[in-house]
Design an enzyme around this catalytic site. Structure first.
Site, PDB file in Angstrom:
ATOM      1  N   GLU A 164      -2.778  55.340 -49.469  1.00  0.00           N
ATOM      2  CA  GLU A 164      -1.836  55.380 -50.583  1.00  0.00           C
ATOM      3  C   GLU A 164      -2.466  54.813 -51.855  1.00  0.00           C
ATOM      4  OE1 GLU A 164       2.740  53.880 -51.572  1.00  0.00           O
ATOM      5  OE2 GLU A 164       1.494  52.748 -50.174  1.00  0.00           O
ATOM      6  N   LYS A 168       6.678  60.528 -52.873  1.00  0.00           N
ATOM      7  CA  LYS A 168       7.184  59.505 -51.950  1.00  0.00           C
ATOM      8  C   LYS A 168       8.715  59.482 -51.958  1.00  0.00           C
ATOM      9  CE  LYS A 168       6.354  54.534 -51.080  1.00  0.00           C
ATOM     10  NZ  LYS A 168       5.471  53.419 -51.482  1.00  0.00           N
ATOM     11  N   CYS A 215       3.820  56.030 -47.029  1.00  0.00           N
ATOM     12  CA  CYS A 215       4.047  54.601 -46.808  1.00  0.00           C
ATOM     13  C   CYS A 215       5.439  54.239 -46.282  1.00  0.00           C
ATOM     14  CB  CYS A 215       3.725  53.813 -48.079  1.00  0.00           C
ATOM     15  SG  CYS A 215       3.437  52.038 -47.745  1.00  0.00           S
TER      16      CYS A 215
END
Length: 384
Positions: free
Chosen positions: A119, A196, A233
């Protein structure tokens, strides 16, 4: 043993558990025993020269009568930042391009078809500081930015799909920032991007001061080597997030991350593995390594004194399969490249065995979730 010298769970087990018990212990902890992938000597020597951990494993499927094996090699890259966090922004980006480019070269020697970076790989993980400058200067265009141009060159040179998670600057919408994975096809063209979905609000990880929840849904990218999703994540803590990538057909779901010891390490080895089992697909968990020092102190909302670092990122990148098995993890303290050969036929074979999707009762959950998000929702509780 100090935290900084603890290389990996696997190495500790191998050093201290008798061989007769080790095999059974690994079976319980990791599922079936994986064959080690024979890597070219040139790759092994290059990894040694460039000082990073290199490991390779094979996930096999049973031979079938009507389908040939569907083999793909994935590469996961974890790394420390190269320069201090107060070095000039362009210097930091350039140094990381050089370091990761060297590792991709070794991945190519190993026959990797799809490589994924960690990330926000082109910068320190500075979102804990809650400062805007200079960190927002690392943001780039997903389509035409310096890093995407770099990845396009890598992809075309090595005939490799590149998954590149960056801080994205969306100029079309007023310079909005997103946490975005850019997927570059092995043709050298940008296939698309995935933002994300879940933004943490946990102490230092209050990242909504930089970017908000993504708006690209659960995109799955059809590559020459298989269908892939990118669950960035914090999304790994949300089972429905994995599920939706799977429902859109992902055969491999990558989870590029940046997470530290005190926050999440006991959860790390569980979540991606459980997602692989529940969704009949392969999952790839990537975490950075090292401790990143920031000039200005910051607090974590935990009552402790201000400090200059978030904590130590613990690496341990691994791949999990739908049958519950997983690879050993990369080092907790060193840069690393994990090369794993997958037979994607295993996804359907395990789906046929366990039928989690066939027995999923999704219509029931869809109906109840539709009701649960309404203001007048009443829980289905039976009382005397």
């Amino acid at each position: 043993m100090s935290e900084s010298s603890f290389e990996s769970v696997e190495k500790t087990l191998e050093a201290h558990v008798p061989e007769a018990e080790l095999k059974e212990l690994k079976r319980i902890l990791y599922g079936k025993d994986l064959k080690k992938l024979i890597l070219p000597q040139s790759a092994v020597e290059a990894a040694q020269d460039r000082d990073f951990d290199l490991q390779g494993y094979v996930f096999e499927a049973a031979p079938e009568q009507l389908r040939p094996p569907k083999i793909v090699r994935v590469g996961l890259i974890q790394n420390k930042i190269v320069l201090p966090t107060d070095a000039p922004v362009l210097d930091q980006i350039t140094a990381l391009h050089k370091r990761v480019g060297e590792m991709v070269e070794v991945a190519a020697l190993c026959g990797v078809n799809i490589v994924c970076f960690q990330e926000a790989w082109t910068m320190p993980f500075a979102f804990c500081t809650r400062e805007k400058g200079p960190w927002t200067e690392f943001a780039e265009s997903a389509e035409e930015g310096l890093t995407t141009r770099f990845c396009k060159e890598l992809a075309k040179k090595y005939n490799m799909v590149v998954v590149s998670p960056i801080l994205e600057r969306d100029e079309i919408h007023g310079g909005t920032l997103w946490n975005t994975a850019v997927v570059v096809s092995n043709s050298g063209n940008v296939l698309g991007k995935s933002r994300k979905n879940h933004i943490p609000r946990v102490g230092d990880f209050n990242e909504s001061t930089y970017y908000m929840e993504g708006n690209t849904g659960h995109r799955v990218f059809q590559t020459q080597f298989g269908k892939i999703g990118v669950n960035i994540c914090f999304g790994r803590h949300h089972p429905l997030n994995w599920f939706m990538y799977s429902m859109h057909g992902a055969e491999i779901i990558f989870n590029p991350s940046a997470t530290v010891i005190a926050l999440s390490e006991p959860m790390w080895s569980i979540e991606a593995r459980n997602a692989a089992i529940a969704n009949h697909c392969f999952t790839c968990a990537i975490n950075r390594v090292g401790t990143e020092y920031f000039k200005n102190e910051f607090t974590s909302g935990d009552g402790k004194k201000a400090h200059h670092d978030l904590g130590r990122f613990y690496g341990s990148s691994y791949v999990a399969a739908p049958d519950g098995s997983r690879s050993p993890g990369l080092s907790r303290i060193r840069d690393g490249l994990l090369v794993v050969e997958l037979d994607l036929n295993l996804n359907q074979q395990i789906a046929d065995k366990w039928n989690f999707k066939m027995t999923g009762r999704y219509e029931m959950y869809a109906d109840e979730l539709t009701k649960a998000v309404q203001d007048d929702f009443k829980p289905n509780i039976v009382k005397e």
